[in-house]
Design a protein around this motif. Structure first.
Motif, PDB file in Angstrom:
ATOM      1  N   SER A   6       1.053  -1.268  -0.389  1.00 16.24           N
ATOM      2  CA  SER A   6       0.100  -0.176   0.286  1.00 16.24           C
ATOM      3  C   SER A   6       1.192   1.986  -0.387  1.00 16.24           C
ATOM      4  N   GLY A   7       0.182   2.464  -0.293  1.00 14.23           N
ATOM      5  CA  GLY A   7       1.035   3.856  -0.225  1.00 14.23           C
ATOM      6  C   GLY A   7       1.566   4.498  -1.477  1.00 14.23           C
ATOM      7  N   GLY A   8       0.507   3.631  -2.422  1.00 15.08           N
ATOM      8  CA  GLY A   8       1.281   4.214  -3.748  1.00 15.08           C
ATOM      9  C   GLY A   8      -0.038   5.210  -4.486  1.00 15.08           C
ATOM     10  N   LEU A  19       5.442   3.773   0.979  1.00  9.47           N
ATOM     11  CA  LEU A  19       5.397   2.369   0.864  1.00  9.47           C
ATOM     12  C   LEU A  19       5.081   1.445   1.664  1.00  9.47           C
ATOM     13  N   SER A  20       4.176   0.615   2.138  1.00 10.98           N
ATOM     14  CA  SER A  20       4.326  -0.565   3.307  1.00 10.98           C
ATOM     15  C   SER A  20       4.077  -1.466   2.310  1.00 10.98           C
ATOM     16  N   VAL A  78       7.623  -3.927   5.879  1.00 13.44           N
ATOM     17  CA  VAL A  78       8.403  -3.762   4.991  1.00 13.44           C
ATOM     18  C   VAL A  78       7.949  -2.463   4.640  1.00 13.44           C
ATOM     19  N   ILE A  79       8.995  -1.229   4.500  1.00 20.38           N
ATOM     20  CA  ILE A  79       9.435  -0.060   3.643  1.00 20.38           C
ATOM     21  C   ILE A  79       9.770   0.346   3.475  1.00 20.38           C
ATOM     22  N   LEU A  80       9.115   1.377   2.643  1.00 18.92           N
ATOM     23  CA  LEU A  80      10.080   1.812   1.274  1.00 18.92           C
ATOM     24  C   LEU A  80       9.704   3.153   1.508  1.00 18.92           C
ATOM     25  N   GLN A  81      10.905   4.070   1.506  1.00 24.01           N
ATOM     26  CA  GLN A  81      10.514   5.312   1.947  1.00 24.01           C
ATOM     27  C   GLN A  81      11.423   5.786   0.672  1.00 24.01           C
ATOM     28  N   GLY A 119       3.199  -9.290  -2.909  1.00 24.52           N
ATOM     29  CA  GLY A 119       1.949  -8.741  -3.377  1.00 24.52           C
ATOM     30  C   GLY A 119       1.882  -8.086  -4.130  1.00 24.52           C
ATOM     31  N   GLN A 120      -0.120  -7.521  -4.109  1.00 21.19           N
ATOM     32  CA  GLN A 120      -0.509  -7.637  -5.218  1.00 21.19           C
ATOM     33  C   GLN A 120      -0.009  -6.049  -6.164  1.00 21.19           C
ATOM     34  N   GLY A 121       0.624  -5.564  -5.475  1.00 20.37           N
ATOM     35  CA  GLY A 121       1.159  -4.132  -6.545  1.00 20.37           C
ATOM     36  C   GLY A 121       0.673  -2.949  -5.763  1.00 20.37           C
ATOM     37  N   THR A 122       1.522  -1.896  -5.861  1.00 20.33           N
ATOM     38  CA  THR A 122       0.840  -0.346  -5.635  1.00 20.33           C
ATOM     39  C   THR A 122       1.690   0.680  -6.456  1.00 20.33           C
TER      40      THR A 122
END
Length: 128
Positions: A6-8, A19-20, A78-81, A119-122
Motif C-alpha cells: 500500500s501507499g502508492g 510504501l508499506s 517492510v517499508i520503502l521510503q 504482493g499485488q503491487g501498488t
C-alpha cells in the motif's frame, strides 16, 4: 506468507510517498524482503532489498540515495521510503518475500528469482 502493499498514488515530482508491505504469518523474520517495480511497457526491475535481520540492504543504482528500505519484524512490515521522485519512477511497486530462509547475500537479493511470494503491487504515478 501473504503480502499486501500500500501507499502508492499520484504524486508530483519531488514527492516522497511511503510504501508499506504488510505480511501475514509468523515466519516473517526468516525471510529477506524486496521491492521491485514495473513501469508501463518495461520489465520488472529490482529496487531495494533488506535482509531477514534488517542489517543488510541493497539498492538499485537508480534509487540509491533517494529510497530507504526498512523492516519491523515485530509488526511484520517492510517499508520503502521514497524521496525525490522523478517521472521515471512511475511504476507498479511490488514487495516480495525471499525463497530462502536465514540466507542473505547482496547478489542474490537483487534477482527476482530469489523470491517466491509477491504482493499485488501498488501504483506510484509521478507527474512532471
Amino acid at each position: 506468507v501473504q503480502l499486501q502493499a500500500s501507499g502508492g498514488g499520484l504524486v508530483q515530482t519531488g514527492g516522497y510517498p511511503r510504501l508499506s508491505c504488510a505480511a501475514s504469518g509468523r515466519t516473517f523474520d526468516m525471510y529477506n524482503m524486496g521491492w521491485f517495480r514495473q513501469a508501463p511497457g518495461k520489465e520488472r526491475e529490482f529496487v531495494a532489498a533488506i535482509s531477514y535481520t534488517g542489517r543488510g540492504t541493497e539498492y538499485a543504482d537508480s534509487v540509491k540515495g533517494r529510497f530507504t528500505i526498512s523492516r519491523d519484524n515485530a509488526k511484520n512490515t517492510v517499508i520503502l521510503q521514497t524521496n525525490g521522485l522523478k517521472p521515471e519512477d512511475t511504476a507498479v511497486y511490488y514487495c516480495a518475500k525471499s525463497r530462502s530462509t536465514y540466507y542473505y547475500t547482496p547478489e542474490t537479493v537483487r534477482s527476482q528469482y530469489d523470491y517466491d511470494s509477491w504482493g499485488q503491487g501498488t501504483l506510484v504515478t509521478v507527474s512532471s
